[in-house]
Design an enzyme around this catalytic site. Structure first.
Site, PDB file in Angstrom:
ATOM      1  N   ASP A 183      58.504  70.700  56.156  1.00  0.00           N
ATOM      2  CA  ASP A 183      59.810  70.039  56.210  1.00  0.00           C
ATOM      3  C   ASP A 183      60.613  70.342  54.947  1.00  0.00           C
ATOM      4  O   ASP A 183      61.760  69.937  54.816  1.00  0.00           O
ATOM      5  CB  ASP A 183      59.653  68.527  56.441  1.00  0.00           C
ATOM      6  CG  ASP A 183      58.522  67.916  55.644  1.00  0.00           C
ATOM      7  OD1 ASP A 183      58.069  68.546  54.663  1.00  0.00           O
ATOM      8  OD2 ASP A 183      58.090  66.805  55.998  1.00  0.00           O
ATOM      9  N   HIS A 197      50.534  60.642  53.319  1.00  0.00           N
ATOM     10  CA  HIS A 197      51.085  59.300  53.040  1.00  0.00           C
ATOM     11  C   HIS A 197      50.065  58.187  53.214  1.00  0.00           C
ATOM     12  O   HIS A 197      50.286  57.061  52.775  1.00  0.00           O
ATOM     13  CB  HIS A 197      52.265  59.011  53.975  1.00  0.00           C
ATOM     14  CG  HIS A 197      53.406  59.964  53.824  1.00  0.00           C
ATOM     15  ND1 HIS A 197      54.010  60.203  52.611  1.00  0.00           N
ATOM     16  CD2 HIS A 197      54.051  60.753  54.729  1.00  0.00           C
ATOM     17  CE1 HIS A 197      54.977  61.105  52.783  1.00  0.00           C
ATOM     18  NE2 HIS A 197      55.010  61.457  54.054  1.00  0.00           N
ATOM     19  N   ASP A 202      55.129  69.738  50.868  1.00  0.00           N
ATOM     20  CA  ASP A 202      55.879  68.969  51.864  1.00  0.00           C
ATOM     21  C   ASP A 202      57.091  68.334  51.162  1.00  0.00           C
ATOM     22  O   ASP A 202      57.067  68.109  49.958  1.00  0.00           O
ATOM     23  CB  ASP A 202      54.961  67.879  52.425  1.00  0.00           C
ATOM     24  CG  ASP A 202      55.583  67.102  53.567  1.00  0.00           C
ATOM     25  OD1 ASP A 202      55.202  67.360  54.717  1.00  0.00           O
ATOM     26  OD2 ASP A 202      56.440  66.221  53.316  1.00  0.00           O
ATOM     27  N   HIS A 248      58.230  65.383  51.475  1.00  0.00           N
ATOM     28  CA  HIS A 248      58.053  63.965  51.174  1.00  0.00           C
ATOM     29  C   HIS A 248      57.005  63.779  50.083  1.00  0.00           C
ATOM     30  O   HIS A 248      56.073  64.581  49.969  1.00  0.00           O
ATOM     31  CB  HIS A 248      57.611  63.206  52.427  1.00  0.00           C
ATOM     32  CG  HIS A 248      58.598  63.255  53.536  1.00  0.00           C
ATOM     33  ND1 HIS A 248      58.570  64.244  54.498  1.00  0.00           N
ATOM     34  CD2 HIS A 248      59.664  62.460  53.822  1.00  0.00           C
ATOM     35  CE1 HIS A 248      59.578  64.055  55.347  1.00  0.00           C
ATOM     36  NE2 HIS A 248      60.268  62.982  54.962  1.00  0.00           N
ATOM     37  N   TYR A 278      59.473  69.695  60.981  1.00  0.00           N
ATOM     38  CA  TYR A 278      59.999  69.179  62.252  1.00  0.00           C
ATOM     39  C   TYR A 278      61.017  70.070  62.938  1.00  0.00           C
ATOM     40  O   TYR A 278      61.387  69.818  64.077  1.00  0.00           O
ATOM     41  CB  TYR A 278      60.564  67.758  62.024  1.00  0.00           C
ATOM     42  CG  TYR A 278      59.514  66.915  61.367  1.00  0.00           C
ATOM     43  CD1 TYR A 278      58.446  66.429  62.119  1.00  0.00           C
ATOM     44  CD2 TYR A 278      59.496  66.710  59.985  1.00  0.00           C
ATOM     45  CE1 TYR A 278      57.411  65.720  61.516  1.00  0.00           C
ATOM     46  CE2 TYR A 278      58.472  66.005  59.374  1.00  0.00           C
ATOM     47  CZ  TYR A 278      57.438  65.520  60.144  1.00  0.00           C
ATOM     48  OH  TYR A 278      56.411  64.844  59.558  1.00  0.00           O
ATOM     49  N   ASP A 295      56.134  52.934  59.519  1.00  0.00           N
ATOM     50  CA  ASP A 295      56.584  54.318  59.593  1.00  0.00           C
ATOM     51  C   ASP A 295      55.622  55.236  60.329  1.00  0.00           C
ATOM     52  O   ASP A 295      55.540  56.427  60.019  1.00  0.00           O
ATOM     53  CB  ASP A 295      56.819  54.858  58.175  1.00  0.00           C
ATOM     54  CG  ASP A 295      57.677  53.912  57.371  1.00  0.00           C
ATOM     55  OD1 ASP A 295      58.592  53.321  57.962  1.00  0.00           O
ATOM     56  OD2 ASP A 295      57.419  53.757  56.164  1.00  0.00           O
TER      57      ASP A 295
END
Ligand code: R5G
Ligand code: ZN
Length: 695
Positions: free
Chosen positions: A267, A137, A174, A176, A307, A94
């Site tokens: 995001d 991440h 965020d 995520h 994004y 990823d």
């Protein structure tokens, strides 16, 4: 007291990009950084920041969070051929690599650490680092989700090592899950990690079981990992704020961090192609403001994802402008969080109840099982829900592709922040930056206007007329935007409050929030909703059915029940105030009845996030100098001293707050921390099971 906002940015971090065809990775582009930085320039915000140089991280710094083997492999990427880079990339999946990404990754860490240095040494109060690649991440020996090294993890470990910081709060807003941050700190009780993230019952990337609400940390770190999964898309401002009011802020105050790090990915904002959420860019001004009241204002925001270039740039500006001290814009139309959000809030409160005093007595009802295992939820997935989120509604109407939102309004801040009207003798006790407002006494006729008893004999008292003249001038200056807020010390509090409320209503707003500490409310309340009165007192008030009059009776605990008061402020006052959306706030007290000085200062600070910072603080003459001083400091936007370790709130005070929340949540949806009807209906529990738990 540290002042100033640092901005860290270096164009060099735009100099890597995707070199081959890999659609999933196209969104992470150099433009993310350039548009954010350009927006800060064109709005004049970057010119107001302290620009600090970026540096490369040392290997030792990288090794704080990563393995030697992993560092050695990433180190080889600058000399790799395209083919080798593709192969190298494929072992992770990823992410993508580029010959210059190792250099940029070292700058991203270096920028983050420069920011931590500047904040911890007091060179600046707070700041933001605009960096690529992002970090949250990335894991000990793994690149993931566009992240190479974990900037924020390294920052927390660095702060512990170099500044002996004992408690770091990481807020990952965020969209995520920063699983890298979770793994790094899940056994660490000195780093509290909070993340909300799109989850959809594990259907959303990174599809981890351990992103659910029941991952609370391990070993001595149990209770120090907080996951708030979003199980639907389209979450909006009300959902985000509710999580702050009912989960993050109560726990964060109890944790009492010395430093706040924000994994600031945008995001989670409207328009983002990954997040599909509906929160508008201006909400980040509020999230920032709310976090600035912690850790004496020591806050470092570090860019992660985001994004949609428009949404990203606007959100970055909102964040930085708030760090600079400008009042956040008003957020209108807040309502109840959606059912799915309430369910998540309920679940995470339940999962953390045993670890945090602030949740101990909170009525969290019976425990739900983790959503992935809950058969009840398996059945619902994919089916149309009774009440959808904003995005789902939009989707139904076929407009999801081109979602639009208005540009956040400009947030003009008056050059002088605080005007004061003080009796002689007190003037020396407020900072020189306050504007001493000279006042002309009102005539009795002017003063009588709008008062319930125009024949009040006190209107003949020169001192009273003088002070009302002061209140009048302060309000006029606020209206003309010559000052943002004001402080007056008055001989008669009730008259000043009644007069101030009336003048604010006639001259510039249709809604006034009156926060009053003390018994005997100073005004008679109408039910027209033009005034909301939140009253803190130590004596029982008469029962009321009004949704605009909220008496909160907090019994004294010697010297005062700070945790109980704070609990009331975070879970009752703020949701009410945000839902009411006043144009002006009056905060008045005779002698801070039962409320400690630091707690009062916190309250004034938090209120600055509302009504565009238009607050008039009224203190009764004879108030201690320290009260006047602390009130002025909070109005000036100086960092509020921390409350220190909070003890246990008095049970009866928590109950008093809960009683008001129960009474009012049908009117003011932000008060909800669970959807009890829904949970009753869907959990398969009976009313009887609940009756022991719910009041
Ligand atoms: C990024 C992928 C897949 C394949 C490749 C997007 C972020 C963030 C993190 C991760 C992703 C997802 C490359 C990539 C997913 C895939 C954004 N984090 N992602 N695999 O903060 O099955 O679908 O912004
Ligand atoms: Zn993200």
């Amino acid at each position: 007291m540290a002042s100033g906002t640092a901005l860290l940015y270096d164009e060099e971090m735009t100099r890597y990009q995707l070199l081959w065809d890999y659609p999933a990775c196209k969104i992470e582009s150099p433009e993310r950084l350039t548009v954010s930085h350009e927006a800060l320039q064109t709005t004049g915000l970057s010119g107001r920041c302290v620009s600090l140089p970026v540096r490369q991280a040392t290997e030792d710094e990288i090794l704080l969070a990563h393995s030697q083997e992993y560092l050695e492999s990433v180190k080889k990427t600058p000399s790799m051929s395209l083919e080798e880079l593709v192969t190298f990339t494929q072992q992770y999946g990823d992410v993508y690599f580029h010959p210059n990404i190792y250099h940029c990754a070292k700058l991203a860490i270096g920028a983050t650490l420069q920011l931590v240095d500047a904040v911890m040494t007091g060179k600046v109060r707070n700041g933001m680092a605009l960096v690529r690649p992002p970090g949250h991440h990335s894991q000990r020996s793994l690149a993931s989700g566009f992240c190479v090294f974990n900037n924020v993890a390294i920052a927390a470990l660095y702060a512990k090592k170099h500044f002996n910081v004992r408690r770091v709060l990481i807020v990952d807003w965020d969209i995520h899950h920063g699983q890298g941050l979770q793994y790094c700190f899940e056994e660490d009780s000195e780093v509290l990690y909070f993340s909300w993230h799109r989850y959809e019952h594990q259907r959303f990337w990174p599809n981890l079981r351990e992103s659910d609400f029941d991952a609370v940390g391990k070993g001595k770190g149990a209770g120090f990992n907080i996951n708030l999964p979003w199980n639907k898309v389209g979450m909006g401002n009300s959902d985000y704020l509710s999580v702050f009011f009912h989960v993050l802020l109560p726990i964060a105050y109890e944790f009492n961090p010395e430093l706040v790090l924000v994994s600031a990915g945008f995001d989670s904002a409207i328009g983002d192609p990954e997040g599909h959420m509906c929160a508008t860019p201006d909400i980040f001004g509020h999230l920032t403001h709310l976090l600035m009241s912690l850790a004496s204002g020591r806050l470092c925001a570090i860019l992660e994802g985001g994004y949609n270039l428009t949404s990203l740039a606007q959100s970055v500006c909102q964040t930085v402008q708030t760090l600079l001290g400008d009042p956040p814009s008003r957020i209108s139309g807040l309502s109840s969080p959606c059912q799915s959000a309430l369910e998540s809030i309920h679940c995470v409160r339940g999962a953390h109840q045993q670890y945090w005093t602030c949740l101990k007595y909170a009525d969290v009802g019976p425990q739900l099982e983790a959503s992935t295992k809950c058969p009840r939820l398996e059945g619902v997935i994919g089916e149309a829900d009774e009440e959808g989120t904003q995005a789902e509604e939009a989707q139904k109407e076929g407009e999801i592709k081109e979602i639009a939102w208005p540009e956040p309004p400009s947030r003009m801040a008056p050059p002088v922040r605080t005007g004061v009207v003080l009796p002689t003798g007190l003037e020396d006790h407020v900072p020189a930056s306050c504007l001493r407002v000279t006042t002309i006494p009102l005539t009795s006729t002017e003063a009588a206007k709008g008062l319930s008893d125009p024949a009040d004999p006190k209107l003949k008292d020169d001192k009273v007329l003088q002070s009302l003249g002061g209140v009048s001038s302060l309000l006029e200056k606020i209206e003309k935007k010559e000052v943002r807020n004001g402080l007056a010390v008055v001989p008669d509090l009730s008259l000043a409050v009644a007069f101030g409320v009336q003048q604010a209503l006639t001259s510039f707003t249709d809604r006034v929030l009156l926060v009053f500490l003390g018994s005997n409310p100073p005004i008679e309340l109408q039910e027209d909703g033009r005034v909301m009165l939140i009253q803190f007192c130590c004596t029982e008030q008469l029962e009321t059915k009004s949704k605009f009059y909220i008496p909160v009776c907090l019994k004294k605990q010697s010297p005062s029940d700070v945790p109980g008061f704070l609990y009331a402020v975070l879970t009752l006052l703020l949701p009410l105030a945000y839902g009411y959306d006043p144009g002006m706030i009056l905060a008045a007290t005779r002698e801070r009845d039962g409320v400690g000085l630091a707690a009062w200062a916190q309250l004034i600070g938090l209120l600055q996030g509302l009504a565009q910072g238009h607050t008039l603080a009224l203190l009764l003459q004879g108030a201690e100098e320290v009260t006047v001083k602390a009130t002025a400091a909070s109005l000036l936007g100086e960092p509020t001293p921390t409350l220190g370790p909070l003890g246990v709130p008095l049970l009866e005070n928590v109950k008093a707050v809960e009683k008001q929340r129960q009474r009012l949540q049908a009117h003011w949806g932000l008060l909800k921390a669970a959807d009890e009807d829904h949970l009753r209906a869907t959990c398969g529990h009976t009313e009887d099971e609940y009756s022991g738990v719910l009041p």
